[in-house]
Each structure stands twice: as structure tokens, then as C-alpha cells.
Scaffold this motif. Structure first.
Motif, PDB file in Angstrom:
ATOM      1  N   ARG A  52      -3.523  -1.593  23.878  1.00  0.00           N
ATOM      2  CA  ARG A  52      -4.186  -1.720  25.176  1.00  0.00           C
ATOM      3  C   ARG A  52      -5.403  -2.632  25.087  1.00  0.00           C
ATOM      4  O   ARG A  52      -5.715  -3.351  26.040  1.00  0.00           O
ATOM      5  CB  ARG A  52      -4.578  -0.329  25.673  1.00  0.00           C
ATOM      6  CG  ARG A  52      -5.474  -0.307  26.883  1.00  0.00           C
ATOM      7  CD  ARG A  52      -5.615   1.105  27.420  1.00  0.00           C
ATOM      8  NE  ARG A  52      -4.636   1.382  28.472  1.00  0.00           N
ATOM      9  CZ  ARG A  52      -4.435   2.575  29.020  1.00  0.00           C
ATOM     10  NH1 ARG A  52      -5.117   3.630  28.590  1.00  0.00           N
ATOM     11  NH2 ARG A  52      -3.554   2.730  29.992  1.00  0.00           N
ATOM     12  N   GLN A  53      -6.087  -2.663  23.959  1.00  0.00           N
ATOM     13  CA  GLN A  53      -7.328  -3.425  23.815  1.00  0.00           C
ATOM     14  C   GLN A  53      -7.116  -4.828  23.261  1.00  0.00           C
ATOM     15  O   GLN A  53      -8.059  -5.619  23.217  1.00  0.00           O
ATOM     16  CB  GLN A  53      -8.285  -2.662  22.890  1.00  0.00           C
ATOM     17  CG  GLN A  53      -8.709  -1.309  23.429  1.00  0.00           C
ATOM     18  CD  GLN A  53      -9.372  -0.441  22.377  1.00  0.00           C
ATOM     19  OE1 GLN A  53      -9.544  -0.873  21.227  1.00  0.00           O
ATOM     20  NE2 GLN A  53      -9.740   0.783  22.753  1.00  0.00           N
ATOM     21  N   THR A  54      -5.908  -5.154  22.833  1.00  0.00           N
ATOM     22  CA  THR A  54      -5.645  -6.440  22.189  1.00  0.00           C
ATOM     23  C   THR A  54      -5.123  -7.451  23.202  1.00  0.00           C
ATOM     24  O   THR A  54      -4.075  -7.243  23.824  1.00  0.00           O
ATOM     25  CB  THR A  54      -4.614  -6.280  21.052  1.00  0.00           C
ATOM     26  OG1 THR A  54      -5.117  -5.313  20.117  1.00  0.00           O
ATOM     27  CG2 THR A  54      -4.360  -7.599  20.353  1.00  0.00           C
ATOM     28  N   ALA A  55      -5.870  -8.544  23.367  1.00  0.00           N
ATOM     29  CA  ALA A  55      -5.514  -9.532  24.392  1.00  0.00           C
ATOM     30  C   ALA A  55      -4.179 -10.205  24.105  1.00  0.00           C
ATOM     31  O   ALA A  55      -3.422 -10.522  25.023  1.00  0.00           O
ATOM     32  CB  ALA A  55      -6.614 -10.585  24.501  1.00  0.00           C
ATOM     33  N   ASP A  56      -3.889 -10.451  22.845  1.00  0.00           N
ATOM     34  CA  ASP A  56      -2.646 -11.143  22.503  1.00  0.00           C
ATOM     35  C   ASP A  56      -1.606 -10.192  21.926  1.00  0.00           C
ATOM     36  O   ASP A  56      -0.810 -10.555  21.064  1.00  0.00           O
ATOM     37  CB  ASP A  56      -2.912 -12.288  21.523  1.00  0.00           C
ATOM     38  CG  ASP A  56      -3.555 -11.799  20.230  1.00  0.00           C
ATOM     39  OD1 ASP A  56      -3.993 -10.634  20.183  1.00  0.00           O
ATOM     40  OD2 ASP A  56      -3.616 -12.599  19.266  1.00  0.00           O
ATOM     41  N   ALA A  57      -1.608  -8.961  22.409  1.00  0.00           N
ATOM     42  CA  ALA A  57      -0.616  -7.988  21.952  1.00  0.00           C
ATOM     43  C   ALA A  57       0.784  -8.448  22.355  1.00  0.00           C
ATOM     44  O   ALA A  57       0.951  -9.219  23.311  1.00  0.00           O
ATOM     45  CB  ALA A  57      -0.908  -6.625  22.570  1.00  0.00           C
TER      46      ALA A  57
END
Length: 282
Positions: free
Chosen positions: A256-261
Motif C-alpha cells: 500500500r505504501q510503495t509507489a512502484d508496487a
């Protein structure tokens, strides 16, 4: 793909039993039947055309058309050229005929093409862009490798999953015995069908779909991880986190917190489950 030069665009109505050809093509032509039917012949190739299909005729083909003998036939067409030295090197990799479905953008694009005025420069440029995109869709038709057209066994599973998930909105886990019973096949046969088509068994396939739903909720909602887990059929948040991390290589909180997930659909695309996902995931 190279640039495209569009020629004639229009529709034609033929009386019952009309014949056109033989003719030798000097350019490309998309042809689609709007009403009635037709038989298209080229050398040793014969195709029966009806509404919901798109035919691509290539330069150099010598073809003949036999229009519906029982009723008038209406068809749409667009002629075009590819601006490259050897277009056959590209076009030989394209299919000859493909079906179009309700979830396919091609029918709407073809209808729009017929409204354009090719004497208008703006409309002609629009037509070229539409034909260009139509060629991309035509050449990459997902039906060619089992994409949008599901086998009867897989379709039966999809229908059961829709019914199982629908009333409560919870994407609950489904056992192999439940899925095989719904498809009226043995558990072993169902497992072989799924492994042959997707490389994973049916239970794993359903879990990947549930996890994809969870990944979308993680990235597109403020729901708690516990609430997301429950809505996707995981009563134990720790078990959910373990299974999610295995599929996306990140635990739910970090995802949820990772922009490039990874995209929610990435694990589905990796095993060819996107056509099933379009039916089961909103």
C-alpha cells in the motif's frame, strides 16, 4: 507500427445471391458484415462471414465474394495502405479473420469509421488513427491463444464463482471438490484443464484472483488490511499477509505504501488469467 494511408470507407448493400470478383487487391481492406452473410474465397481459402467478424484482405490476394442467397447483405469496409517498403513482412504475421465480442472495442471503432467523411482532412487523419489502432487489436486478438474465449469447463467454473461471490460480495475460497462438481468433471480432470491453460491449478487460480482484488483495494481504498482480508475471503489476517507476500513479493502494508508496487493484475497476467479476471473482478 508504421503510418497508414486510408482510402475509401463506406458500407454497401448487395441483393440476395450477388457475386463480386474475382478481383486482385492492390491495397489492404477491412471487411465486416453488418446484416446477412457472405462467403469469401481466395485460392484454397474459404471463410463464411457473419456479423461479429472482421476480415483483413491483403494486397496481392485474388478473391471472390458470394453474398447471402436468401436476403440482402450489408457490409462495411475500409481500404488502406501501410507506408513501409515491404508491408507483407508485417502483415503475414496477422490473422485473416477474427471474431469481435461485446467487451471488444473494435465494433464501436468500426461503427465510428463509417460516420467519417474522408473528404475532410481532419476526418481522414482520425480514420488513419482508428485503422492503426484496429490493426493493433486485430493482430493481438487474445482469442488467438485462448484469451477471451474460455473452454466450457473453465466457463462453468467462472459461472459458479460468480454465483458463490455474488450474494455476500465476499470473494471466498473455493475447494477443488466444489469447483469440479460445478463443472461436472472429476477433480483430476479440472486440475489438468487449468494447468494446461494457465499453468496453475483451479484453487490457486481462484486464490490469485482473490489476491488481485485485495491488491486493488489496498491501492484504491482506505479500508483496513483486516477488512480487505475478510472481503477477499481470508479470515486470518496473518494468513492473508503470507499469501499476499508470496504473490506480490511485498506484505500488504508495504504494498500500500510503495509507489512502484506491482500492478494488481501482474500475477494474473503472468499465468494468463486476465480473461477470467475480466469476468470475475469488477
Amino acid at each position: 507500427m508504421t503510418s497508414i494511408s486510408v482510402g475509401k470507407i463506406g458500407s454497401a448493400v448487395y441483393p440476395p445471391g450477388a457475386v463480386v470478383g474475382p478481383r486482385t487487391m492492390s491495397e489492404f481492406q477491412f471487411v465486416w458484415v453488418l446484416r446477412g452473410s457472405a462467403q469469401w474465397r481466395c485460392h484454397n481459402e474459404t471463410q463464411e462471414l457473419k456479423p461479429g467478424q472482421l476480415l483483413l484482405v491483403r494486397p496481392g490476394m485474388c478473391d471472390r465474394w458470394q453474398w447471402d442467397r436468401r436476403q440482402p447483405t450489408t457490409h462495411g469496409y475500409v481500404y488502406f495502405d501501410l507506408a513501409e517498403p515491404s508491408p507483407s513482412a508485417t502483415s503475414n504475421r496477422w490473422p485473416l479473420l477474427r471474431a469481435t465480442g461485446d467487451d471488444d472495442p473494435l465494433p464501436a471503432m468500426l461503427r465510428y469509421l463509417l460516420r467519417l467523411d474522408v473528404t475532410s482532412r481532419d476526418d481522414l487523419e482520425t480514420a488513419a488513427e482508428l485503422v492503426r489502432f484496429a490493426l493493433v487489436l486485430f493482430a493481438r486478438d487474445p482469442r488467438a491463444d485462448g484469451g477471451l474465449v474460455l473452454s466450457a469447463t473453465v466457463e462453468a467454473v467462472v459461472q459458479h464463482v460468480l454465483q458463490a461471490w455474488g450474494p455476500s460480495g465476499v470473494a471466498r475460497a473455493l475447494s477443488l471438490s466444489e469447483l469440479s462438481a460445478a463443472a461436472s468433471v472429476s477433480p483430476g480432470h479440472l486440475s489438468r484443464v487449468f494447468r494446461d491453460q494457465f499453468g496453475v491449478g483451479p484453487v490457486t487460480a481462484i486464490e490469485l484472483l482473490r489476491l488481485a482484488r485485495a491488491a486493488t483495494l489496498l491501492s484504491q481504498s482506505n479500508l483496513s488490511i483486516t477488512a480487505i482480508a475478510r472481503s477477499c475471503g481470508f479470515a486470518d489476517p496473518e494468513h492473508f499477509s503470507h499469501r499476499f507476500r508470496r504473490a506480490y513479493e511485498l506484505p500488504p502494508g508495504r504494498y500500500r505504501q510503495t509507489a512502484d508496487a506491482p500492478d494488481p493484475s501482474a500475477p494474473l497476467a503472468a499465468v494468463g488469467l486476465l480473461p477470467v479476471a475480466t469476468r470475475l473482478l469488477p
